[in-house]
Design a protein around this motif. Sequence first.
Motif, PDB file in Angstrom:
ATOM      1  N   GLY A  52       5.018  -3.368  -8.934  1.00  0.00           N
ATOM      2  CA  GLY A  52       5.805  -2.516  -9.804  1.00  0.00           C
ATOM      3  C   GLY A  52       7.265  -2.460  -9.409  1.00  0.00           C
ATOM      4  N   GLU A  53       8.036  -1.741 -10.203  1.00  0.00           N
ATOM      5  CA  GLU A  53       9.471  -1.642  -9.991  1.00  0.00           C
ATOM      6  C   GLU A  53       9.794  -0.782  -8.772  1.00  0.00           C
ATOM      7  OE1 GLU A  53      11.634  -3.308 -11.703  1.00  0.00           O
ATOM      8  OE2 GLU A  53      10.196  -4.114 -13.148  1.00  0.00           O
ATOM      9  N   ALA A  54      10.739  -1.241  -7.963  1.00  0.00           N
ATOM     10  CA  ALA A  54      11.101  -0.514  -6.747  1.00  0.00           C
ATOM     11  C   ALA A  54      11.684   0.856  -7.051  1.00  0.00           C
ATOM     12  CB  ALA A  54      12.089  -1.338  -5.922  1.00  0.00           C
ATOM     13  N   ASP A  55      12.340   1.001  -8.210  1.00  0.00           N
ATOM     14  CA  ASP A  55      12.965   2.274  -8.558  1.00  0.00           C
ATOM     15  C   ASP A  55      12.139   3.098  -9.545  1.00  0.00           C
ATOM     16  OD1 ASP A  55      13.265   0.646 -10.731  1.00  0.00           O
ATOM     17  OD2 ASP A  55      15.401   1.045 -11.039  1.00  0.00           O
ATOM     18  N   ALA A  56      10.844   2.820  -9.624  1.00  0.00           N
ATOM     19  CA  ALA A  56       9.965   3.593 -10.515  1.00  0.00           C
ATOM     20  C   ALA A  56       9.997   5.073 -10.119  1.00  0.00           C
ATOM     21  CB  ALA A  56       8.539   3.062 -10.452  1.00  0.00           C
ATOM     22  N   PRO A  57       9.916   5.983 -11.080  1.00  0.00           N
ATOM     23  CA  PRO A  57       9.978   7.414 -10.755  1.00  0.00           C
ATOM     24  C   PRO A  57       8.766   7.937  -9.985  1.00  0.00           C
ATOM     25  CG  PRO A  57       9.541   7.071 -13.095  1.00  0.00           C
ATOM     26  CD  PRO A  57       9.887   5.744 -12.540  1.00  0.00           C
ATOM     27  N   ILE A  58       7.676   7.189 -10.007  1.00  0.00           N
ATOM     28  CA  ILE A  58       6.470   7.608  -9.299  1.00  0.00           C
ATOM     29  C   ILE A  58       6.074   6.520  -8.312  1.00  0.00           C
ATOM     30  CG2 ILE A  58       4.018   8.207  -9.498  1.00  0.00           C
ATOM     31  CD1 ILE A  58       4.614   9.174 -12.346  1.00  0.00           C
ATOM     32  N   THR A  59       5.772   6.914  -7.088  1.00  0.00           N
ATOM     33  CA  THR A  59       5.196   6.010  -6.096  1.00  0.00           C
ATOM     34  C   THR A  59       3.778   6.459  -5.795  1.00  0.00           C
ATOM     35  OG1 THR A  59       7.321   5.489  -5.070  1.00  0.00           O
ATOM     36  CG2 THR A  59       5.353   5.117  -3.743  1.00  0.00           C
ATOM     37  N   MET A  60       2.835   5.571  -5.992  1.00  0.00           N
ATOM     38  CA  MET A  60       1.436   5.843  -5.675  1.00  0.00           C
ATOM     39  C   MET A  60       1.019   4.958  -4.505  1.00  0.00           C
ATOM     40  SD  MET A  60      -2.064   5.654  -7.988  1.00  0.00           S
ATOM     41  CE  MET A  60      -2.183   3.865  -8.090  1.00  0.00           C
ATOM     42  N   VAL A  61       0.715   5.578  -3.385  1.00  0.00           N
ATOM     43  CA  VAL A  61       0.196   4.854  -2.227  1.00  0.00           C
ATOM     44  C   VAL A  61      -1.324   4.895  -2.302  1.00  0.00           C
ATOM     45  CG1 VAL A  61       0.143   4.678   0.285  1.00  0.00           C
ATOM     46  CG2 VAL A  61       2.197   5.548  -0.861  1.00  0.00           C
ATOM     47  N   GLU A  62      -1.929   3.729  -2.330  1.00  0.00           N
ATOM     48  CA  GLU A  62      -3.390   3.646  -2.375  1.00  0.00           C
ATOM     49  C   GLU A  62      -3.912   3.200  -1.015  1.00  0.00           C
ATOM     50  OE1 GLU A  62      -7.022   1.085  -4.477  1.00  0.00           O
ATOM     51  OE2 GLU A  62      -4.954   0.814  -5.175  1.00  0.00           O
ATOM     52  N   TYR A  63      -4.785   4.008  -0.434  1.00  0.00           N
ATOM     53  CA  TYR A  63      -5.492   3.634   0.791  1.00  0.00           C
ATOM     54  C   TYR A  63      -6.891   3.174   0.388  1.00  0.00           C
ATOM     55  CZ  TYR A  63      -1.890   5.789   3.713  1.00  0.00           C
ATOM     56  OH  TYR A  63      -0.709   6.093   4.345  1.00  0.00           O
ATOM     57  N   ALA A  64      -7.191   1.916   0.646  1.00  0.00           N
ATOM     58  CA  ALA A  64      -8.479   1.358   0.221  1.00  0.00           C
ATOM     59  C   ALA A  64      -9.013   0.415   1.287  1.00  0.00           C
ATOM     60  CB  ALA A  64      -8.333   0.634  -1.108  1.00  0.00           C
ATOM     61  N   MET A  65     -10.305   0.174   1.214  1.00  0.00           N
ATOM     62  CA  MET A  65     -10.979  -0.679   2.184  1.00  0.00           C
ATOM     63  C   MET A  65     -11.752  -1.744   1.418  1.00  0.00           C
ATOM     64  SD  MET A  65     -13.310   0.590   5.403  1.00  0.00           S
ATOM     65  CE  MET A  65     -14.514   1.447   4.389  1.00  0.00           C
ATOM     66  N   PHE A  66     -11.620  -2.989   1.820  1.00  0.00           N
ATOM     67  CA  PHE A  66     -12.245  -4.083   1.088  1.00  0.00           C
ATOM     68  C   PHE A  66     -13.772  -4.024   1.122  1.00  0.00           C
ATOM     69  CE2 PHE A  66      -8.067  -6.289   1.873  1.00  0.00           C
ATOM     70  CZ  PHE A  66      -7.688  -6.305   0.538  1.00  0.00           C
ATOM     71  N   LEU A  94       3.187   0.842  -7.046  1.00  0.00           N
ATOM     72  CA  LEU A  94       2.008   0.904  -6.182  1.00  0.00           C
ATOM     73  C   LEU A  94       2.336   0.365  -4.800  1.00  0.00           C
ATOM     74  CD1 LEU A  94      -1.133   1.211  -5.752  1.00  0.00           C
ATOM     75  CD2 LEU A  94      -1.272  -1.207  -6.394  1.00  0.00           C
ATOM     76  N   VAL A  95       1.959   1.111  -3.790  1.00  0.00           N
ATOM     77  CA  VAL A  95       1.986   0.639  -2.405  1.00  0.00           C
ATOM     78  C   VAL A  95       0.539   0.620  -1.932  1.00  0.00           C
ATOM     79  CG1 VAL A  95       2.798   1.044  -0.051  1.00  0.00           C
ATOM     80  CG2 VAL A  95       4.267   1.626  -1.995  1.00  0.00           C
ATOM     81  N   PHE A  96       0.015  -0.566  -1.657  1.00  0.00           N
ATOM     82  CA  PHE A  96      -1.395  -0.720  -1.282  1.00  0.00           C
ATOM     83  C   PHE A  96      -1.508  -0.842   0.233  1.00  0.00           C
ATOM     84  CE2 PHE A  96      -5.245  -3.135  -0.428  1.00  0.00           C
ATOM     85  CZ  PHE A  96      -6.178  -2.515  -1.238  1.00  0.00           C
ATOM     86  N   ARG A  97      -2.276   0.053   0.841  1.00  0.00           N
ATOM     87  CA  ARG A  97      -2.469   0.026   2.294  1.00  0.00           C
ATOM     88  C   ARG A  97      -3.940  -0.100   2.620  1.00  0.00           C
ATOM     89  NH1 ARG A  97       1.975   4.731   3.658  1.00  0.00           N
ATOM     90  NH2 ARG A  97       3.807   3.372   3.475  1.00  0.00           N
ATOM     91  N   GLU A  98      -4.245  -1.093   3.447  1.00  0.00           N
ATOM     92  CA  GLU A  98      -5.626  -1.368   3.825  1.00  0.00           C
ATOM     93  C   GLU A  98      -6.123  -0.352   4.855  1.00  0.00           C
ATOM     94  OE1 GLU A  98      -4.097  -4.701   5.403  1.00  0.00           O
ATOM     95  OE2 GLU A  98      -3.983  -5.882   3.556  1.00  0.00           O
TER      96      GLU A  98
END
Length: 222
Positions: A52-66, A94-98
Amino acid sequence: MTLTLSRRAMLMSGLAAGLAVPALSLAQSGDGQAPAEAPAGGTPAVQDMTMGEADAPITMVEYAMFTCPHCADFVKEVFPKIKENYIDTGKVRLVFREVYFNAPSLWAAIIARCAPADRYFGIADLLFSTQAGWLNSTDGPTIMKNLYGIGRQAGLTDAQMDACRQDTAFAEALVANYQKHQAEDGIDATPTFIINGEKVENAPYEVFQQKFDAILAAKGSN
């Protein structure tokens, strides 16, 4: 779930035991992604995987496990709508963190990160969509063999994956990076989300839709 030092050691020993292959230097790994170069301190850098866009008004960090079936369900049932309606339209980044609650989740992350960064989410989708297939054993070498099969589908060679798996410094950096973020955000289950600083548990699409729309309305970004 706090990742203790003993659990961290278990993850690393599990990585070593996953598949017995000769150690290869990263210089031998062809055009696959070598982990980011180490900064001056010597610890390899861990890149945030974003969409997504770096300057998006919303940042969603997703913590997920494969290895998490609820995470796979989220990717299948909820995420496509979020991507279409909010990420692709520039409203959400979206910031995806394992998350690594077990050794196979770390192994899968290493395979996903072995490819160039622009192929990461494609491999992640493949790992989630075929989760029941590659995670069909409790035997470490079998699981690692299955993960190599996923990597080959994504265009990686065995030599590239061997090199990435043998890079224990980068694996240690992944675990340390996860441990840092886990403590900061209080992550004890997956999937868990941080939306503009607010912790949100797994939920149907409509819950995310309401939260996103409320934030956008407050910002005048609807």
